[in-house]
Scaffold this motif. Structure first.
Motif, PDB file in Angstrom:
ATOM      1  N   VAL A 220       0.885  -1.185  -0.050  1.00  0.00           N
ATOM      2  CA  VAL A 220       0.154  -0.074  -0.105  1.00  0.00           C
ATOM      3  C   VAL A 220       0.927   1.152  -0.079  1.00  0.00           C
ATOM      4  CG1 VAL A 220      -1.847   1.270   1.139  1.00  0.00           C
ATOM      5  CG2 VAL A 220      -1.851  -1.230   1.253  1.00  0.00           C
ATOM      6  N   LEU A 242      -6.979  -2.510   0.983  1.00  0.00           N
ATOM      7  CA  LEU A 242      -7.277  -2.792   2.308  1.00  0.00           C
ATOM      8  C   LEU A 242      -8.338  -3.774   2.534  1.00  0.00           C
ATOM      9  CD1 LEU A 242      -7.145   0.997   3.650  1.00  0.00           C
ATOM     10  CD2 LEU A 242      -5.528  -0.762   4.041  1.00  0.00           C
ATOM     11  N   ILE A 245      -6.801  -7.044   2.303  1.00  0.00           N
ATOM     12  CA  ILE A 245      -6.189  -7.435   3.597  1.00  0.00           C
ATOM     13  C   ILE A 245      -7.224  -7.956   4.747  1.00  0.00           C
ATOM     14  CG2 ILE A 245      -5.154  -6.520   5.776  1.00  0.00           C
ATOM     15  CD1 ILE A 245      -3.684  -4.626   3.891  1.00  0.00           C
ATOM     16  N   VAL A 257       1.271  -5.563   5.679  1.00  0.00           N
ATOM     17  CA  VAL A 257       1.267  -4.505   5.040  1.00  0.00           C
ATOM     18  C   VAL A 257       2.696  -4.087   4.785  1.00  0.00           C
ATOM     19  CG1 VAL A 257       0.899  -2.657   6.697  1.00  0.00           C
ATOM     20  CG2 VAL A 257       0.254  -2.248   4.438  1.00  0.00           C
ATOM     21  N   ALA A 278      -4.413  -0.257   7.767  1.00  0.00           N
ATOM     22  CA  ALA A 278      -4.073  -1.846   7.404  1.00  0.00           C
ATOM     23  C   ALA A 278      -4.210  -2.619   8.702  1.00  0.00           C
ATOM     24  CB  ALA A 278      -2.539  -2.024   7.251  1.00  0.00           C
ATOM     25  N   ALA A 283      -4.273  -6.617   9.353  1.00  0.00           N
ATOM     26  CA  ALA A 283      -2.918  -6.884   8.979  1.00  0.00           C
ATOM     27  C   ALA A 283      -1.960  -7.008  10.471  1.00  0.00           C
ATOM     28  CB  ALA A 283      -2.113  -5.705   8.252  1.00  0.00           C
ATOM     29  N   ALA A 286       4.007  -5.540   9.466  1.00  0.00           N
ATOM     30  CA  ALA A 286       4.426  -4.413   8.654  1.00  0.00           C
ATOM     31  C   ALA A 286       5.836  -4.092   8.355  1.00  0.00           C
ATOM     32  CB  ALA A 286       3.753  -3.341   9.039  1.00  0.00           C
TER      33      ALA A 286
END
Length: 385
Positions: A220, A242, A245, A257, A278, A283, A286
Motif C-alpha cells: 500500500v 485494504l 487484507i 502491509v 492496515a 494486518a 508491517a
C-alpha cells in the motif's frame, strides 16, 4: 503545462533550476505523446542500455507521430528452462523466488524491476508495462525442480520482481496453477502483491494457512486515490487493497502491509495512516522500503515527477539524494532498502513507533518447512530404477 516554458519564465527557483533544465532537455525529446500512453505510468520509452543503437521519435512536421497507434498490452510466451530464481542478498528474507511473468501491466513508475526489460532488448519505460512475457510452463517446471533429489525446502517468494496478480493473470491463471503445485506439495510460500485479485485464490491459501505454509503481503503506497492512480495506473485502488487484507485475514491467512515505496515529500506523511488502516483491516505485520531509483528507473521517475509535480521536483530529489549519499541511488546492501542520513533515520523511527503503538510485528510468523512432500505430477521425470 509546458515545463520548458516554466523554466524560461523562472517558475523554478535559482540554484537547482539547472538540474531541472538538464533533466528536461535530456528527456523531453524522448517523451511519448500523451494520447499514445494514456493509462500508463512511464512517459518515455528510451532504448535499453544494451542496444547498439539508440532511437528517439522526432516530429518532422508531417504529423507522423500523431498517427502512431496507442500502446496496447501485448503478451508473448517465454519458455525458460528453469523457474526458481536464487539470490544471496543479505538484505532480503528469502533465497528463492518464482516469477510467472516478465514485465508488469500495473505500470508503477518507481518499479525497481523495470531495468530487467533491457535484457530482452526492450525499453524499461513503456515497453515494460505494455510488452509482457508469460511463462505458461512455470507450474510444470516448478514441479520438476521441487522433485529433484536433494532439494532443500525453504519458503518460495512470489511477487518479488513483477506482480504475479497483475491484470493478465485473470486470463493466463499461471499464478493459480503455481499455487496448486505448492499446495499439493505442502511447500511454504510468501506472496507480495498490490492486486485485490489475490482474494480469488483464498480457496487455496486458506487450507495452506492452516498448516502454516503461507503469508501474504499487500503493498500500500498511498491512501490518496489520485496519487495512486498516477503512481500505479493499473493497480488496484488503495481501498481495494485494504479490503483484500480484510478478506484474507478473515479467512485465517496471515497478512502484512508493505508501505512501499516511501517517497519523501510525496507520500511519507501517510506512514502512520497507512499502518492504522492496515491494522484495522486485519494486518498483523508491517514493513517499509524507501524509494529506489536504480539504472533506468531514475530518469523515468524524474520525468514522471516533472510531468505531475513540477513544483516539488527540486524538494523531492534533494531529499532522495540526501538519503543516498548525494546520488539518485546507492546499491549498497546495507542502505538500498532504508537509505542513510537524518531524513532516512526519521522515517525509520516514525515507522517503528507507529508499528509499536499499533502492536504490529509483535511476532514474525515463521513458515512450516517440515510438511513438504516431493511432487509426482506430469512435470516430474520418473526414475529409471
Amino acid at each position: 503545462m509546458n515545463d520548458l516554458s516554466d523554466i524560461r519564465r523562472g517558475a523554478f527557483a535559482p540554484g537547482n533550476s539547472t538540474d531541472v533544465a538538464e533533466a528536461l532537455l535530456m528527456e523531453t525529446g524522448l517523451r511519448v505523446d500523451e494520447t499514445r500512453r494514456r493509462g500508463r505510468g512511464a512517459g518515455i520509452n528510451a532504448s535499453g542500455r544494451f542496444e547498439a543503437l539508440s532511437r528517439e521519435s522526432e516530429d518532422d512536421g508531417w504529423n507522423v507521430l500523431e498517427e502512431l497507434a496507442p500502446f496496447k498490452t501485448e503478451v508473448q510466451i517465454e519458455k525458460p528452462r528453469t523457474i526458481i530464481s536464487r539470490n544471496e542478498s543479505p538484505d532480503i528474507p528469502f533465497d528463492r523466488s518464482v516469477n510467472p511473468y516478465r514485465g508488469c501491466e500495473h505500470g508503477c513508475i518507481y518499479c525497481f524491476a523495470r531495468p530487467t526489460h533491457a535484457y530482452m532488448g526492450l525499453s524499461p519505460g513503456l515497453d515494460f508495462e505494455a510488452r509482457l512475457f508469460a511463462k505458461p510452463d512455470a507450474p510444470r517446471l516448478l514441479e520438476r525442480e521441487l522433485a529433484k533429489p536433494g532439494y532443500k525446502v525453504r519458503p518460495i517468494a512470489l511477487g518479488t520482481n513483477t506482480d504475479p496478480y497483475q491484470p493478465i493473470e485473470r486470463e493466463w491463471r499461471i499464478m493459480r496453477q503455481i499455487l496448486e503445485v505448492l499446495k499439493a506439495a505442502d511447500h511454504p510460500v510468501m506472496i507480495v502483491t498490490k492486486s485485490a485479485l489475490v482474494t480469488r485464490d483464498i480457496d487455496l491459501l486458506a487450507p495452506m494457512a492452516e498448516k502454516g505454509l503461507v503469508k501474504v503481503g499487500l503493498s500500500v503506497t498511498t491512501l490518496d486515490r489520485k496519487l495512486a492512480r498516477l503512481l500505479e495506473p493499473r493497480a488496484a485502488t488503495p481501498a481495494l487493497r485494504l479490503e483484500a487484507i480484510r478478506d484474507l485475514s478473515s479467512a485465517g491467512i496471515p497478512t502484512s502491509v508493505l508501505v512501499a515505496p516511501i517517497i519523501p515529500a510525496l507520500n511519507d506523511h501517510e506512514i502512520e495512516r497507512i499502518l492504522e488502516s492496515a491494522k484495522t483491516a486485519g494486518a498483523s505485520e508491517a514493513s517499509y522500503v524507501l524509494l529506489r531509483l536504480p539504472l533506468e528507473v531514475s530518469p523515468l521517475f524524474r520525468d514522471w515527477l516533472l510531468r505531475h509535480y513540477p513544483d516539488r521536483y527540486r524538494h523531492v530529489m534533494s531529499l532522495v539524494r540526501s538519503m543516498r549519499g548525494g546520488k539518485d541511488y546507492d546499491a549498497d546492501f546495507t542502505k538500498r532498502m532504508k537509505g542513510a542520513g537524518p531524513y532516512a533515520w526519521q522515517i525509520g523511527r516514525r515507522f517503528d513507533m507507529a508499528a509499536k503503538r499499533l502492536e504490529l510485528n509483535l511476532t514474525r510468523r515463521a513458515l512450516n518447512c517440515d510438511l513438504f512432500v516431493p511432487p509426482l505430477g506430469m512435470g516430474v521425470q520418473l526414475s529409471l530404477l
